[in-house]
Design a protein around this motif. Sequence first.
Motif, PDB file in Angstrom:
ATOM      1  N   LYS A 293       0.824  -1.049   0.061  1.00  8.85           N
ATOM      2  CA  LYS A 293      -0.016   0.235  -0.080  1.00  8.85           C
ATOM      3  C   LYS A 293       1.146   1.256   0.115  1.00  8.85           C
ATOM      4  CE  LYS A 293      -4.115  -2.097   2.090  1.00  8.85           C
ATOM      5  NZ  LYS A 293      -4.982  -2.038   3.249  1.00  8.85           N
ATOM      6  N   ARG A 294       2.103   1.182   0.690  1.00  8.44           N
ATOM      7  CA  ARG A 294       2.870   2.385   0.823  1.00  8.44           C
ATOM      8  C   ARG A 294       3.494   2.603  -0.744  1.00  8.44           C
ATOM      9  NH1 ARG A 294       8.150   2.550   0.506  1.00  8.44           N
ATOM     10  NH2 ARG A 294       8.368  -0.037   1.182  1.00  8.44           N
ATOM     11  N   ALA A 297       0.876   4.226  -2.743  1.00 12.39           N
ATOM     12  CA  ALA A 297       0.734   5.612  -2.533  1.00 12.39           C
ATOM     13  C   ALA A 297       1.802   6.279  -3.078  1.00 12.39           C
ATOM     14  CB  ALA A 297       0.704   5.881  -1.076  1.00 12.39           C
ATOM     15  N   GLU A 298       2.888   5.718  -3.066  1.00 14.15           N
ATOM     16  CA  GLU A 298       4.305   6.607  -3.831  1.00 14.15           C
ATOM     17  C   GLU A 298       4.271   6.724  -5.325  1.00 14.15           C
ATOM     18  OE1 GLU A 298       7.529   4.130  -2.341  1.00 14.15           O
ATOM     19  OE2 GLU A 298       7.448   5.017  -0.158  1.00 14.15           O
ATOM     20  N   ASP A 300       1.129   6.755  -6.966  1.00 15.20           N
ATOM     21  CA  ASP A 300       0.021   7.619  -7.124  1.00 15.20           C
ATOM     22  C   ASP A 300       0.611   9.245  -7.076  1.00 15.20           C
ATOM     23  OD1 ASP A 300      -1.863   5.980  -7.795  1.00 15.20           O
ATOM     24  OD2 ASP A 300      -2.531   5.842  -5.504  1.00 15.20           O
ATOM     25  N   GLU A 301       1.623   9.382  -5.908  1.00 15.77           N
ATOM     26  CA  GLU A 301       2.218  10.700  -6.075  1.00 15.77           C
ATOM     27  C   GLU A 301       2.855  11.273  -7.478  1.00 15.77           C
ATOM     28  OE1 GLU A 301       2.630  13.202  -3.779  1.00 15.77           O
ATOM     29  OE2 GLU A 301       0.853  11.925  -2.577  1.00 15.77           O
TER      30      GLU A 301
END
Length: 453
Positions: A293-294, A297-298, A300-301
């Motif tokens: 999940k981390r 998120a990275e 998506d950034e």
Amino acid sequence: MSAPLRFSAFVMNTTSHILHGAWRLPEAQQTRFNSLDHWVELAKTLERGKFDYIFFADVVGLYDDYQGSWRKFVESGLQIPSNDPTVLASALAYNTEHLGIVLTNSILQSHPFDFARKISTLDHASNGRIGWNIVTSLSGNAWRNFGFDEITAHDERYRWADEYVDVVYKLWEGSWDDGALIQDKASGLHGDFDKVHKINHDGKRYRVEGPHLVAPSPQRTPVLFQAGSSAAGRRFAARNAEGQFIVSPNPAAAKALIDDTRRLVAENGRAPEDLQFFQGLSFVIGSTEEEAKRKAAELDEVLDPNTIIAHAAGGLGHDLGHYDLDTPIGDIETEGTRSTLAWLHEAVPDREPTVRDLARLRSHHGRIVGTPEQIADRLAVWRDAGIDGVNVTNATIPGSFTEFIDHVLPVLRDRGLARTEYAEGTARRKATGRDLLPDSHPAATYRGAFTDS
């Protein structure tokens, strides 16, 4: 017991293919797309992982304008620069032994006589490992690049494609009989004239006399793929394709699409299993769910939603750059890709989808986030829905593929979801157990058809 899944690496000879903005990640090497070493290294990696195919997407023009201009495409690298993937094929074939090489080529960009000759040459050079993804080009700029004032209407493009494939089938399957190439040094007889034929095609768009200048390659006709999910595209696939690339939003939608398309295959006199389906999926892999999940998120950034909208809108024939993100897409009929609209309504079935939905779904569509075991669980569900393989979309090259090969494939093999070794022979033999198209395929009708011409 269901068969193991097949795996295709979805790539393009450019920097920014699908997950736009991911090229900015430190580990991403897709900016090296001009380097032949880059592609050879990737092909060797995929063969180490027992991937069935490296599948090259391609375009021959820009997508429609975004915010009234094509500036966004250049500034974000949205499939420009974009190099010709067919030029890479012989080098990839020389440096691998089993990997299938699927090339996208539009009916627009090459005359069928020239294209048939090129493909037969590559099929010889690769010992029968070439595939062709048949496309009709949805970009207005592409059509203007080839001298047309505007894009040809959607269904008419498929009628054009019908004649195009007819010409190449005649060349590949009918122009040379088996045993025509003799090469007898003692007698000096190189070929049997009575077994080589002109095809004398005279159609609406093409006049091709022949004969095919290349003797039959190991597969004669390359493995045939198609990616359209519109009604006309599915009818075309049901008649011609051996593999179809799909982007269904969920397993249930995939099952409905596959079942209905296989019904069309049977209506065309072919065995339903003669068409295999490859679902487009991407993967974010972690040793724990929290790590995955981390990493998601990275990712998506760095993704660029505006470039993703520009790409998606380019196939709709609408410039969505001037719209608020919450503007409903509406029921749009265009000469672009109708399958995109159908997919969007499938993914948002309970209301009218918006521009924001388009960006969100395109960036997260088909993404599976989790541990190798969790990913294997999801792939089992997709297989049970009827898919035959996965078209693996990358965020980074080679990282997306090396992570999948090193961490997910071992779990899939333990569960019988992936093959442990390659079968021998041509790409078609690996997939179907035969080198040539079956007699039920329309191309087979041209075998022996020109004996008296």
